[in-house]
Motif scaffolding. Structure first.
Motif, PDB file in Angstrom:
ATOM      1  N   GLU A  31       0.818  -1.211   0.000  1.00  0.00           N
ATOM      2  CA  GLU A  31       0.000   0.000   0.000  1.00  0.00           C
ATOM      3  C   GLU A  31       0.859   1.271   0.000  1.00  0.00           C
ATOM      4  O   GLU A  31       0.504   2.262  -0.609  1.00  0.00           O
ATOM      5  CB  GLU A  31      -0.948   0.028   1.206  1.00  0.00           C
ATOM      6  N   ASN A  32       1.975   1.261   0.722  1.00  0.00           N
ATOM      7  CA  ASN A  32       2.781   2.488   0.841  1.00  0.00           C
ATOM      8  C   ASN A  32       4.056   2.430  -0.010  1.00  0.00           C
ATOM      9  O   ASN A  32       5.009   3.146   0.239  1.00  0.00           O
ATOM     10  CB  ASN A  32       3.134   2.770   2.303  1.00  0.00           C
ATOM     11  N   ARG A  33       4.077   1.588  -1.033  1.00  0.00           N
ATOM     12  CA  ARG A  33       5.291   1.357  -1.818  1.00  0.00           C
ATOM     13  C   ARG A  33       5.818   2.605  -2.523  1.00  0.00           C
ATOM     14  O   ARG A  33       6.983   2.677  -2.855  1.00  0.00           O
ATOM     15  CB  ARG A  33       5.061   0.245  -2.831  1.00  0.00           C
ATOM     16  N   HIS A  34       4.950   3.604  -2.740  1.00  0.00           N
ATOM     17  CA  HIS A  34       5.394   4.817  -3.416  1.00  0.00           C
ATOM     18  C   HIS A  34       6.002   5.831  -2.448  1.00  0.00           C
ATOM     19  O   HIS A  34       6.715   6.733  -2.880  1.00  0.00           O
ATOM     20  CB  HIS A  34       4.233   5.474  -4.170  1.00  0.00           C
ATOM     21  N   GLU A  35       5.723   5.698  -1.165  1.00  0.00           N
ATOM     22  CA  GLU A  35       6.233   6.649  -0.178  1.00  0.00           C
ATOM     23  C   GLU A  35       7.388   6.094   0.650  1.00  0.00           C
ATOM     24  O   GLU A  35       8.215   6.856   1.139  1.00  0.00           O
ATOM     25  CB  GLU A  35       5.113   7.075   0.790  1.00  0.00           C
ATOM     26  N   MET A  80      14.305   1.253  -4.238  1.00  0.00           N
ATOM     27  CA  MET A  80      14.253   2.063  -3.016  1.00  0.00           C
ATOM     28  C   MET A  80      12.958   2.883  -3.061  1.00  0.00           C
ATOM     29  O   MET A  80      12.156   2.853  -2.173  1.00  0.00           O
ATOM     30  CB  MET A  80      15.454   3.001  -2.930  1.00  0.00           C
ATOM     31  N   ARG A  81      12.766   3.600  -4.133  1.00  0.00           N
ATOM     32  CA  ARG A  81      11.560   4.382  -4.420  1.00  0.00           C
ATOM     33  C   ARG A  81      11.255   4.156  -5.894  1.00  0.00           C
ATOM     34  O   ARG A  81      12.113   3.689  -6.629  1.00  0.00           O
ATOM     35  CB  ARG A  81      11.796   5.864  -4.149  1.00  0.00           C
ATOM     36  N   PRO A  82      10.082   4.454  -6.338  1.00  0.00           N
ATOM     37  CA  PRO A  82       9.793   4.256  -7.767  1.00  0.00           C
ATOM     38  C   PRO A  82      10.835   4.967  -8.645  1.00  0.00           C
ATOM     39  O   PRO A  82      11.128   6.136  -8.449  1.00  0.00           O
ATOM     40  CB  PRO A  82       8.406   4.864  -7.932  1.00  0.00           C
ATOM     41  N   GLY A  83      11.415   4.215  -9.551  1.00  0.00           N
ATOM     42  CA  GLY A  83      12.414   4.753 -10.459  1.00  0.00           C
ATOM     43  C   GLY A  83      13.827   4.761  -9.923  1.00  0.00           C
ATOM     44  O   GLY A  83      14.755   5.141 -10.618  1.00  0.00           O
TER      45      GLY A  83
END
Length: 118
Positions: A31-35, A80-83
């Motif tokens: 759920e929080n994979r983008h943050e 680590m974070r998207p991209g």
């Protein structure tokens, strides 16, 4: 076992690759994979070992150790974070080991009784 067919070879070799893996972030969820980053900026204390062999020559063991180390470096990627890709595996040591084979008598068969352990 990788052999060249020569029964008189008295040495065998194996390849060793020691590596560590990046610590996963326990706060990371789907759920929080983008943050939240997927991995921490730390390495696990555990040193893992990948061993292959035996091989009949040092060169064969070197080739396998090199292949294994390269594979670990290229397949160990995470986000680590998207991209933002980071390596999740780092190779610490690549080596080969040699053992000398020696025959040792461990049991004897009695020719009169035909039984082992004589």
């Amino acid at each position: 076992m990788a052999t060249n067919g020569d029964l008189n070879d008295l040495e065998q070799w194996r390849s060793i690759v020691e590596y560590q893996q990046r610590k996963p972030n326990p706060a990371h969820t789907w759920e929080n994979r983008h943050e939240v980053p997927g991995y921490l900026d730390e390495w696990s204390d555990e040193v893992r070992t990948a061993t292959r062999g035996p091989y009949q020559s040092a060169e064969n063991a070197r080739r396998q150790a090199s292949r294994d180390a390269k594979e670990m470096e290229t397949r160990g990627w995470g986000w680590m974070r998207p991209g933002e890709r980071v390596t999740t595996t780092r190779v610490l040591r690549v080596a080969i080991e040699r053992t000398t084979l020696a025959w040792e008598e461990v049991d004897v068969r009695n020719p009169e009784t035909g039984k082992w352990g004589g």
